[in-house]
Write an enzyme that holds these catalytic residues in place. Sequence first.
Site, PDB file in Angstrom:
ATOM      1  N   ILE A 129       0.606  -1.312  -0.139  1.00 47.01           N
ATOM      2  CA  ILE A 129      -0.072   0.013   0.041  1.00 47.01           C
ATOM      3  C   ILE A 129       0.917   1.138  -0.036  1.00 47.01           C
ATOM      4  O   ILE A 129       0.699   2.104  -0.822  1.00 47.01           O
ATOM      5  CB  ILE A 129      -1.027  -0.116   1.224  1.00 47.01           C
ATOM      6  CG1 ILE A 129      -1.938  -1.184   1.197  1.00 47.01           C
ATOM      7  CG2 ILE A 129      -1.732   1.265   1.387  1.00 47.01           C
ATOM      8  CD1 ILE A 129      -2.727  -1.167   2.346  1.00 47.01           C
TER       9      ILE A 129
ATOM     10  N   GLU B 242     -12.971  -2.406  17.429  1.00 52.01           N
ATOM     11  CA  GLU B 242     -13.932  -2.149  16.350  1.00 52.01           C
ATOM     12  C   GLU B 242     -15.159  -2.983  16.471  1.00 52.01           C
ATOM     13  O   GLU B 242     -14.995  -4.311  16.947  1.00 52.01           O
ATOM     14  CB  GLU B 242     -13.313  -2.600  14.948  1.00 52.01           C
ATOM     15  CG  GLU B 242     -12.135  -1.533  14.822  1.00 52.01           C
ATOM     16  CD  GLU B 242     -11.438  -1.820  13.303  1.00 52.01           C
ATOM     17  OE1 GLU B 242     -11.929  -2.815  12.607  1.00 52.01           O
ATOM     18  OE2 GLU B 242     -10.612  -0.957  13.099  1.00 52.01           O
TER      19      GLU B 242
ATOM     20  N   HIS C 111     -13.359   1.151   9.125  1.00 53.09           N
ATOM     21  CA  HIS C 111     -12.468   0.426   8.514  1.00 53.09           C
ATOM     22  C   HIS C 111     -12.987  -0.205   6.858  1.00 53.09           C
ATOM     23  O   HIS C 111     -13.223  -1.249   6.745  1.00 53.09           O
ATOM     24  CB  HIS C 111     -12.563  -1.154   9.261  1.00 53.09           C
ATOM     25  CG  HIS C 111     -11.126  -1.894   9.207  1.00 53.09           C
ATOM     26  ND1 HIS C 111     -10.502  -2.576  10.153  1.00 53.09           N
ATOM     27  CD2 HIS C 111     -10.470  -2.019   7.965  1.00 53.09           C
ATOM     28  CE1 HIS C 111      -9.498  -3.277   9.737  1.00 53.09           C
ATOM     29  NE2 HIS C 111      -9.628  -3.033   8.450  1.00 53.09           N
TER      30      HIS C 111
ATOM     31  N   ALA D  39      -3.925   1.654   8.461  1.00 57.20           N
ATOM     32  CA  ALA D  39      -3.369   0.500   8.637  1.00 57.20           C
ATOM     33  C   ALA D  39      -3.951  -0.563   9.726  1.00 57.20           C
ATOM     34  O   ALA D  39      -4.931  -1.325   9.408  1.00 57.20           O
ATOM     35  CB  ALA D  39      -1.784   0.529   9.039  1.00 57.20           C
TER      36      ALA D  39
HETATM   37  P1  NAI Z   1       2.730  -4.953   3.574  1.00 56.74           P
HETATM   38  O1  NAI Z   1       3.032  -6.299   4.338  1.00 56.74           O
HETATM   39  O2  NAI Z   1       3.019  -5.109   1.960  1.00 56.74           O
HETATM   40  O3  NAI Z   1       3.597  -3.755   3.763  1.00 56.74           O
HETATM   41  C1  NAI Z   1       3.916  -3.308   5.299  1.00 56.74           C
HETATM   42  C2  NAI Z   1       5.486  -2.719   5.279  1.00 56.74           C
HETATM   43  O4  NAI Z   1       5.626  -2.365   6.613  1.00 56.74           O
HETATM   44  C3  NAI Z   1       6.543  -3.497   4.846  1.00 56.74           C
HETATM   45  O5  NAI Z   1       7.345  -2.876   4.010  1.00 56.74           O
HETATM   46  C4  NAI Z   1       7.422  -3.626   6.335  1.00 56.74           C
HETATM   47  O6  NAI Z   1       8.691  -3.967   6.070  1.00 56.74           O
HETATM   48  C5  NAI Z   1       6.946  -2.286   6.848  1.00 56.74           C
HETATM   49  N1  NAI Z   1       7.002  -2.376   8.274  1.00 56.74           N
HETATM   50  C6  NAI Z   1       6.764  -3.391   9.291  1.00 56.74           C
HETATM   51  N2  NAI Z   1       7.229  -2.966  10.399  1.00 56.74           N
HETATM   52  C7  NAI Z   1       7.811  -1.511  10.473  1.00 56.74           C
HETATM   53  C8  NAI Z   1       8.076  -0.812  11.210  1.00 56.74           C
HETATM   54  N3  NAI Z   1       8.201  -0.845  12.544  1.00 56.74           N
HETATM   55  N4  NAI Z   1       8.466   0.468  10.740  1.00 56.74           N
HETATM   56  C9  NAI Z   1       8.268   0.872   9.491  1.00 56.74           C
HETATM   57  N5  NAI Z   1       8.107  -0.073   8.769  1.00 56.74           N
HETATM   58  C10 NAI Z   1       7.670  -1.372   9.031  1.00 56.74           C
HETATM   59  O7  NAI Z   1       1.352  -4.552   3.917  1.00 56.74           O
HETATM   60  P2  NAI Z   1       0.334  -3.589   3.117  1.00 56.74           P
HETATM   61  O8  NAI Z   1      -0.482  -4.748   2.286  1.00 56.74           O
HETATM   62  O9  NAI Z   1       1.010  -2.523   2.558  1.00 56.74           O
HETATM   63  O10 NAI Z   1      -0.622  -3.172   4.310  1.00 56.74           O
HETATM   64  C11 NAI Z   1      -0.256  -2.252   5.278  1.00 56.74           C
HETATM   65  C12 NAI Z   1      -1.114  -2.284   6.557  1.00 56.74           C
HETATM   66  O11 NAI Z   1      -2.618  -1.900   5.773  1.00 56.74           O
HETATM   67  C13 NAI Z   1      -1.484  -3.683   7.184  1.00 56.74           C
HETATM   68  O12 NAI Z   1      -1.498  -3.197   8.499  1.00 56.74           O
HETATM   69  C14 NAI Z   1      -2.812  -3.963   6.770  1.00 56.74           C
HETATM   70  O13 NAI Z   1      -3.535  -4.842   7.625  1.00 56.74           O
HETATM   71  C15 NAI Z   1      -3.614  -2.747   6.375  1.00 56.74           C
HETATM   72  N6  NAI Z   1      -4.747  -2.834   5.511  1.00 56.74           N
HETATM   73  C16 NAI Z   1      -5.713  -2.061   6.131  1.00 56.74           C
HETATM   74  C17 NAI Z   1      -6.907  -2.045   5.148  1.00 56.74           C
HETATM   75  C18 NAI Z   1      -8.118  -1.071   5.650  1.00 56.74           C
HETATM   76  O14 NAI Z   1      -9.220  -1.651   4.993  1.00 56.74           O
HETATM   77  N7  NAI Z   1      -7.961  -0.121   6.207  1.00 56.74           N
HETATM   78  C19 NAI Z   1      -7.182  -3.129   3.849  1.00 56.74           C
HETATM   79  C20 NAI Z   1      -5.814  -3.388   3.617  1.00 56.74           C
HETATM   80  C21 NAI Z   1      -4.444  -3.452   4.447  1.00 56.74           C
END
Ligand code: NAI
Length: 413
Positions: free
Chosen positions: A160, A267, A290, A237
């Site tokens: 994302i 939630e 959400h 997130a």
């Molecule tokens: P992803 O796994 O592709 O990317 C997450 C990134 O965060 C990775 O590059 C990782 O290295 C980095 N990361 C992990 N710990 C870290 C830290 N302490 N400091 C800095 N960077 C760190 O995940 P994606 O698909 O991009 O999703 C991101 C978030 O969005 C997740 O929490 C996911 O659950 C949430 N999400 C929310 C949705 C919503 O409806 N609001 C829908 C889809 C995802």
Amino acid sequence: MKTSFPKDQIEIVLLEGTHQDGTEQLRGEGFNVRTHGGALQGDELIGFIGRAHIVGVRSKTHLTDELIKNCPRLLAVGCFCAGTNQVELGSASMRGIPVFNSPFSNTRSVAELTIAEIIALHRKLTHRSHALHLGTWDKSAAGSHEVRGKVLGIVGYGHIGSQLSVLAESLGMRVMFFDTASKLPLGNAMVAGSLEELLGSCDVLSIHVPDNESTRNMIGKKQISQMRKGVCVINNARGTVVDLVALRDAIDSGHLSGAAIDVFPDEPSRAGESFTSVMQGAENVILTPHVGGSTIEAQQSISLDIASKLARFINAGTTTGAVNVPEVDLPEQGTVEGANRPHRVLNFHRNVPGVLGKIHEAAADLGVNITGEYLRTRDQLGYLVLDADPSSTEILRDRINEIDESIRTRLLW
Ligand code: NAI
């Protein structure tokens, strides 16, 4: 690849109104697909899924150990969403049942919502709209800004975060990101050496990290104090990442100029339930329930993704994308067709020493020539996909099934 029984005898049941494109894809494969628009409970649920080979659910159907036990023909589960909490994964894996999900099909939807919020916060859009709904003509440029040239700070440059980076640059924003993993900056994005550097450099902060120990409350009072006056914070997130009390204080004091929050520490589990948050009533704060990834396009993309993962598992035993079993994808060997085409044996077994030896011994005893194989293990589970010349493979399947450590063996041809 043909299956060991006609495809229309593979019963797939899909609950909770999964998008029809995935249903059509599975029907197009020749499988027998039944659907139900809502979630079912108790006897109705077991009545619907009890004889199915494949069960597809979204987030409301809980597949407990008891339920899984009562589905003796179950080969795989498709979660038509990002999470898999609704399935007792240990129970599924110890029965050799892969569980598939679709974690990245809604990436674009979250990135687009974030872009909308960046602009809305810079123009105090929801605040002005609300005032007008209440009959106040609040025409003023005060506190309104273009986003062009502003610095977007992204925490977490994964699926994302990086997608957002590209979209934000197309609006003329400057992008800086911080990620604990080394990431290739897309376009003109700049890497921040630390979270502190990012916090001190951005005009708007958007968080896109998973929920883990390193991210819980990663944005609290201290981090907010490191941001410049007037910054907006967006959290689409996970609800555990931002300390909402500290955020509210910073907005009320005028240190931060706004926030958009889509995810919360607590939630409601169902639509329509009541909800309270410390953020309610704060000025220039957008609250959404959400829905970051909730679009028709995301649903469609999820359904197609899961449908193809399920079809590949039924047809070829491929477990790529499964969350609870070893991921194995053995390409078909050669181009031999008809009676001489190799047969494929799929075997889940307990991961203890000597199982592969016993399987090879059984094949050698029967004079079965193995033409290809791929074994992977994960925790207590092993998964073997084995191709063999097409003689005595049914007996081989039965012999493998008799091995003590075997959990389930299936034959494809
Ligand atoms: P992803 O796994 O592709 O990317 C997450 C990134 O965060 C990775 O590059 C990782 O290295 C980095 N990361 C992990 N710990 C870290 C830290 N302490 N400091 C800095 N960077 C760190 O995940 P994606 O698909 O991009 O999703 C991101 C978030 O969005 C997740 O929490 C996911 O659950 C949430 N999400 C929310 C949705 C919503 O409806 N609001 C829908 C889809 C995802």
